[in-house]
Design an enzyme around this catalytic site. Structure first.
Site, mmCIF file in Angstrom:
data_model
loop_
_atom_site.group_PDB
_atom_site.id
_atom_site.type_symbol
_atom_site.label_atom_id
_atom_site.label_comp_id
_atom_site.label_asym_id
_atom_site.label_seq_id
_atom_site.Cartn_x
_atom_site.Cartn_y
_atom_site.Cartn_z
ATOM 1 C CB SER A 165 -0.882 -0.009 1.248
ATOM 2 O OG SER A 165 -1.517 1.230 1.433
ATOM 3 C CE1 TYR A 177 -3.202 -1.899 5.655
ATOM 4 C CE2 TYR A 177 -2.517 0.336 5.147
ATOM 5 C CZ TYR A 177 -3.023 -0.883 4.748
ATOM 6 O OH TYR A 177 -3.333 -1.068 3.437
#
Length: 192
Positions: A165, A177
């Site tokens: 990502s 994350y």
């Protein structure tokens, strides 16, 4: 002069694009691809698209409900298996399951898509356990799945696709994350 140069460049670009679109991969119906995280989202969509193109998709889902829903929406070429990427025993069992299905052909593609994003918050709002929960799924699980299946991928001279990502580079928000996706980028670089 410039209009001619631009016309030639545009022509070359279109010719290259036409050539690339005409290329096909031979024997797609004999190639196996394992995708993790197929319950929903990108993994589910990719499993459906590859199945529609004729590949033999091995779709790893976290839940039986997700697996049943995917089986109902695809052909009989697609097979599902339950996989929790945080369980070493489950990963070993799935590796044996994949080995049975691919045989000597090997695994043409491995798509590591399984991941979670929550909890995500500024670092000082999170605990160590919050970081560990996300890292176990998004990074450590991805590494273990890859290492377990790498011999099968090598046998087929296949490819590993790790879903990362942009958050791996945009870590101002913090949390596990961003850390995990940056780790996925580094692991992918080391595989190359």
């Amino acid at each position: 002069m410039w209009p001619y140069v631009l016309a030639v460049l545009l022509g070359l670009f279109l010719l290259r694009r036409w050539h690339r679109e005409r290329q096909t991969v031979p024997g797609l119906s004999e190639k196996h691809v394992l995708i993790t995280g197929c319950d929903s989202g990108f993994g589910n969509l990719l499993a459906r698209q590859l199945d529609a193109r004729g590949l033999r998709v091995l779709a790893a889902c976290l839940t039986e409900a997700g697996a049943a829903q995917l089986r109902a929406a695809t052909s009989n070429r697609l097979q599902t298996v339950l996989l929790d990427v945080t369980s070493s025993k489950n990963i070993a069992d799935v590796t044996a399951w994949v080995r049975e299905r691919v045989g000597d052909r090997g695994l043409w593609g491995l798509v590591n898509n399984a991941g979670i994003a929550i909890p995500t918050a500024p670092n000082e709002w999170l605990t160590k356990e919050d970081f560990v929960k996300v890292l176990d799924v998004n990074l450590v699980g991805l590494v273990e799945v890859t290492l377990s299946l790498l011999p099968l991928v090598r046998r087929a001279r296949g490819r590993v696709v790790n879903v990362a990502s942009v958050m791996g580079r945009v870590s101002f928000f913090g949390g596990g994350y961003c850390l995990s996706k940056y780790g996925v980028e580094a692991f992918s670089d080391s595989l190359r």
